[in-house]
Design a protein around this motif. Sequence first.
Motif, PDB file in Angstrom:
ATOM      1  N   ASP A  15       0.833  -1.205   0.000  1.00  0.00           N
ATOM      2  CA  ASP A  15       0.000   0.000   0.000  1.00  0.00           C
ATOM      3  C   ASP A  15       0.868   1.256   0.000  1.00  0.00           C
ATOM      4  O   ASP A  15       0.616   2.214  -0.743  1.00  0.00           O
ATOM      5  CB  ASP A  15      -0.908   0.020   1.232  1.00  0.00           C
ATOM      6  CG  ASP A  15      -2.063  -0.965   1.148  1.00  0.00           C
ATOM      7  OD1 ASP A  15      -2.278  -1.559   0.082  1.00  0.00           O
ATOM      8  OD2 ASP A  15      -2.752  -1.132   2.169  1.00  0.00           O
ATOM      9  N   ARG A  19       0.678   4.159  -3.077  1.00  0.00           N
ATOM     10  CA  ARG A  19      -0.058   5.410  -2.889  1.00  0.00           C
ATOM     11  C   ARG A  19       0.463   6.499  -3.834  1.00  0.00           C
ATOM     12  O   ARG A  19       1.665   6.620  -4.062  1.00  0.00           O
ATOM     13  CB  ARG A  19       0.040   5.876  -1.441  1.00  0.00           C
ATOM     14  CG  ARG A  19      -0.569   4.913  -0.446  1.00  0.00           C
ATOM     15  CD  ARG A  19      -0.616   5.507   0.947  1.00  0.00           C
ATOM     16  NE  ARG A  19      -0.820   4.475   1.959  1.00  0.00           N
ATOM     17  CZ  ARG A  19      -1.994   3.929   2.265  1.00  0.00           C
ATOM     18  NH1 ARG A  19      -3.076   4.326   1.617  1.00  0.00           N
ATOM     19  NH2 ARG A  19      -2.085   3.000   3.193  1.00  0.00           N
ATOM     20  N   LEU A  49      -2.553   3.995   6.887  1.00  0.00           N
ATOM     21  CA  LEU A  49      -2.531   5.257   6.143  1.00  0.00           C
ATOM     22  C   LEU A  49      -1.990   6.384   7.015  1.00  0.00           C
ATOM     23  O   LEU A  49      -1.180   7.201   6.565  1.00  0.00           O
ATOM     24  CB  LEU A  49      -3.935   5.606   5.644  1.00  0.00           C
ATOM     25  CG  LEU A  49      -4.074   6.986   4.977  1.00  0.00           C
ATOM     26  CD1 LEU A  49      -3.130   7.122   3.788  1.00  0.00           C
ATOM     27  CD2 LEU A  49      -5.508   7.225   4.552  1.00  0.00           C
ATOM     28  N   THR A 113      -9.367  11.447   5.660  1.00  0.00           N
ATOM     29  CA  THR A 113      -8.671  10.437   4.869  1.00  0.00           C
ATOM     30  C   THR A 113      -9.376   9.083   5.002  1.00  0.00           C
ATOM     31  O   THR A 113     -10.153   8.847   5.928  1.00  0.00           O
ATOM     32  CB  THR A 113      -7.210  10.262   5.328  1.00  0.00           C
ATOM     33  OG1 THR A 113      -7.190   9.702   6.652  1.00  0.00           O
ATOM     34  CG2 THR A 113      -6.471  11.577   5.328  1.00  0.00           C
ATOM     35  N   SER A 115      -8.521   4.745   3.430  1.00  0.00           N
ATOM     36  CA  SER A 115      -7.732   3.869   2.570  1.00  0.00           C
ATOM     37  C   SER A 115      -8.478   2.560   2.355  1.00  0.00           C
ATOM     38  O   SER A 115      -8.999   1.971   3.312  1.00  0.00           O
ATOM     39  CB  SER A 115      -6.368   3.581   3.216  1.00  0.00           C
ATOM     40  OG  SER A 115      -5.562   2.788   2.366  1.00  0.00           O
ATOM     41  N   LEU A 138      -8.638  12.935   1.213  1.00  0.00           N
ATOM     42  CA  LEU A 138      -7.718  12.062   0.477  1.00  0.00           C
ATOM     43  C   LEU A 138      -8.184  10.629   0.686  1.00  0.00           C
ATOM     44  O   LEU A 138      -8.073  10.087   1.789  1.00  0.00           O
ATOM     45  CB  LEU A 138      -6.286  12.241   0.968  1.00  0.00           C
ATOM     46  CG  LEU A 138      -5.237  11.381   0.266  1.00  0.00           C
ATOM     47  CD1 LEU A 138      -5.094  11.765  -1.204  1.00  0.00           C
ATOM     48  CD2 LEU A 138      -3.882  11.485   0.983  1.00  0.00           C
ATOM     49  N   THR A 140      -7.823   6.846  -0.644  1.00  0.00           N
ATOM     50  CA  THR A 140      -6.800   6.120  -1.393  1.00  0.00           C
ATOM     51  C   THR A 140      -7.153   4.650  -1.613  1.00  0.00           C
ATOM     52  O   THR A 140      -7.967   4.061  -0.908  1.00  0.00           O
ATOM     53  CB  THR A 140      -5.445   6.198  -0.656  1.00  0.00           C
ATOM     54  OG1 THR A 140      -5.520   5.436   0.552  1.00  0.00           O
ATOM     55  CG2 THR A 140      -5.090   7.635  -0.313  1.00  0.00           C
ATOM     56  N   THR A 194      -7.781  12.551  -9.508  1.00  0.00           N
ATOM     57  CA  THR A 194      -7.544  11.124  -9.297  1.00  0.00           C
ATOM     58  C   THR A 194      -6.219  10.732  -9.933  1.00  0.00           C
ATOM     59  O   THR A 194      -5.825  11.298 -10.958  1.00  0.00           O
ATOM     60  CB  THR A 194      -8.676  10.260  -9.882  1.00  0.00           C
ATOM     61  OG1 THR A 194      -8.786  10.495 -11.282  1.00  0.00           O
ATOM     62  CG2 THR A 194     -10.009  10.571  -9.207  1.00  0.00           C
ATOM     63  N   SER A 197      -2.932   4.138  -8.443  1.00  0.00           N
ATOM     64  CA  SER A 197      -2.104   3.674  -7.316  1.00  0.00           C
ATOM     65  C   SER A 197      -2.076   2.143  -7.306  1.00  0.00           C
ATOM     66  O   SER A 197      -2.566   1.507  -6.381  1.00  0.00           O
ATOM     67  CB  SER A 197      -2.651   4.216  -5.988  1.00  0.00           C
ATOM     68  OG  SER A 197      -4.041   3.929  -5.854  1.00  0.00           O
ATOM     69  N   ASP A 255      -6.313   6.609  -6.345  1.00  0.00           N
ATOM     70  CA  ASP A 255      -6.388   7.541  -5.218  1.00  0.00           C
ATOM     71  C   ASP A 255      -7.129   8.796  -5.654  1.00  0.00           C
ATOM     72  O   ASP A 255      -6.979   9.250  -6.803  1.00  0.00           O
ATOM     73  CB  ASP A 255      -4.975   7.943  -4.741  1.00  0.00           C
ATOM     74  CG  ASP A 255      -4.254   6.817  -4.032  1.00  0.00           C
ATOM     75  OD1 ASP A 255      -4.789   5.699  -3.958  1.00  0.00           O
ATOM     76  OD2 ASP A 255      -3.138   7.062  -3.554  1.00  0.00           O
TER      77      ASP A 255
END
Length: 264
Positions: A15, A19, A49, A113, A115, A138, A140, A194, A197, A255
């Motif tokens: 991961d 990212r 994250l 955020t 993830s 954000l 992701t 975008t 990732s 992301d």
Amino acid sequence: MSFDPSWLTLREGADAVARASELLDPLRDALPPGEPLVIWDLGCGTGSLGRWLSGRLRGPQHWILQDHDPALLDLARDNAYVTADGLPATIETRKGDLGSLRASDLVGASLVTASALLDVLTAAEVESIAAAVGCPALLTLSVVGRVRLNPPDPLDDEIAAAFDAHQRRGGRLGPDAVTAATEAFGRRGASVRTRPSPWRLGPGQAALTAEWLRGWVGAAVEQRPELGPPADAYLRRRLAECAAGGLTAEVHHVDLLALPGGTP
């Protein structure tokens, strides 16, 4: 939906490499200068994250880790977050589900955020997040339904299609999540960027590749039980190739950075 902590730990390194770091500069530019950051991590899992992002942002940081699984919150709380200035960030945890998230919960947030979360949400949940967030977001590592294995196998496409259908069960967005989130934030005046990732897995990530294969094929068979016998043989072939160092996999994610209206 709960996740196995061992799986979250196994994937953390891949991961981190995947990212989209090119989103960091526009994110930094959008954050309030000279102020302590209050950062919400939705569906935080074990906090991977936060461990990655805290060291890429300067200044004092207070992280609010939200998840519905108290065991994951305990694991996330026990890990250190260190800022780009080398100072410890402060952490608090909040148990809750995303369906009840409101704008009033996020008052004072500098950044939201998440993830590997969007693709397991419904359209209503994505709309709820977009409506609640009034600061940069954000989000992701959302799957987008593209997988490439080398060497190729005749069953690759059928397994992939069944997995994507499984991702959409129960009204979840699966590979459609990034499009839905882009539209949801855009309707509220946000500027959305975008970037790809992807995981790029080779012999050095054999343990992760093998575990991902088991889950990928298992979900496909759960969706289409008639795939069982050929899928079992397929999985044996792929695991043997993986163990021999002869398999590579690209698992595509995207992301997303959403900046509120008026942010340059």
